[in-house]
Design a protein around this motif. Structure first.
Motif, short mmCIF file in Angstrom:
data_model
loop_
_atom_site.label_atom_id
_atom_site.label_comp_id
_atom_site.label_asym_id
_atom_site.label_seq_id
_atom_site.Cartn_x
_atom_site.Cartn_y
_atom_site.Cartn_z
N LEU A 18 0.83 -1.21 0.00
CA LEU A 18 0.00 0.00 0.00
C LEU A 18 0.86 1.26 0.00
CD1 LEU A 18 -2.89 -1.05 2.41
CD2 LEU A 18 -3.00 -0.77 -0.07
N LYS A 19 1.95 1.24 0.74
CA LYS A 19 2.87 2.38 0.75
C LYS A 19 3.47 2.59 -0.65
CE LYS A 19 4.33 2.31 5.60
NZ LYS A 19 5.45 2.02 6.52
N TYR A 20 3.82 1.47 -1.30
CA TYR A 20 4.37 1.56 -2.65
C TYR A 20 3.33 2.14 -3.62
CZ TYR A 20 6.01 0.18 -7.24
OH TYR A 20 6.38 0.20 -8.56
N ALA A 134 -7.37 5.08 -13.42
CA ALA A 134 -8.17 3.87 -13.60
C ALA A 134 -7.28 2.63 -13.55
CB ALA A 134 -8.93 3.94 -14.93
N ALA A 135 -6.12 2.70 -14.20
CA ALA A 135 -5.20 1.57 -14.19
C ALA A 135 -4.70 1.30 -12.76
CB ALA A 135 -4.02 1.83 -15.13
N ASN A 140 -4.85 -1.87 -7.79
CA ASN A 140 -5.14 -1.92 -6.36
C ASN A 140 -6.18 -3.01 -6.07
OD1 ASN A 140 -3.36 0.06 -5.60
ND2 ASN A 140 -4.86 1.71 -5.69
N MET A 141 -7.18 -3.12 -6.94
CA MET A 141 -8.22 -4.13 -6.76
C MET A 141 -7.60 -5.54 -6.92
SD MET A 141 -11.00 -2.66 -5.92
CE MET A 141 -12.16 -4.00 -6.15
N LEU A 147 -4.28 -10.42 -2.04
CA LEU A 147 -3.99 -10.44 -0.60
C LEU A 147 -5.09 -11.18 0.16
CD1 LEU A 147 -2.59 -6.84 -0.09
CD2 LEU A 147 -1.32 -8.99 -0.07
N LEU A 148 -6.32 -10.95 -0.24
CA LEU A 148 -7.44 -11.64 0.40
C LEU A 148 -7.32 -13.15 0.17
CD1 LEU A 148 -10.05 -11.43 1.97
CD2 LEU A 148 -11.26 -11.11 -0.20
N GLU A 149 -6.96 -13.50 -1.07
CA GLU A 149 -6.79 -14.92 -1.39
C GLU A 149 -5.65 -15.54 -0.57
OE1 GLU A 149 -5.47 -17.46 -5.29
OE2 GLU A 149 -6.75 -15.72 -5.63
#
Length: 157
Positions: A18-20, A134-135, A140-141, A147-149
């Motif tokens: 997230l920092k990156y 948008a990219a 991020n998504m 990460l969730l996986e």
């Protein structure tokens, strides 16, 4: 205890990612802002050049008017007949008027072209910024899904 350490390590990786992402977003925003400023400076330079050209045109018109006045004085001093002198004056006035109209038309056209170029540049920059955002959102998504996986796989073990 190992599970807790794995989760902490996974959380640290998420925070680092997230920092990156935040860092890259800030870089993109800075670059877009810089391009916008450069486009603004280019537009301002074009406008300054047009103003200078307008000043030069006005000076040329003033010079033509002086030439006209000199010609009128010369006509009077030579004592030419009024009809012939009047015709020369009218011809000179017509010439001055046509040249002034041409120069004014050219200056307006250049100003419009500069404005259109600036507007096109700004539209392209804004579209590029929108596309980049948008990219970035898509990435991020994808990251969040990954990460969730990973987290779910870690909990399943």
């Amino acid at each position: 205890q190992q599970k807790g350490e794995d989760k902490a390590q996974g959380g640290k990786k998420v925070i680092d990612m997230l920092k990156y992402i935040l860092s890259e977003s800030e870089k993109e925003e800075t670059a877009a802002h810089q391009m916008e400023q450069e486009a603004q400076h280019t537009f301002e330079d074009s406008m300054a050049a047009l103003k200078q050209e307008q000043t030069d045109t006005q000076a040329a018109l003033t010079n033509k008017n002086m030439e006209l006045a000199d010609s009128l004085l010369e006509l009077q001093q030579k004592g030419e007949d009024k009809a012939q002198g009047g015709k020369k004056v009218i011809d000179m006035l017509k010439y001055i008027l046509s040249e002034s109209e041409k120069e004014e038309t050219a200056a307006h056209q250049m100003e419009q072209e500069a404005q259109h170029t600036f507007e096109d540049s700004m539209a392209a920059l804004k579209q590029e910024q929108t596309d980049t955002q948008a990219a970035l959102t898509n990435k991020n998504m994808e990251l969040a899904d990954s990460l969730l996986e990973l987290q779910q796989k870690g909990e399943d073990k």
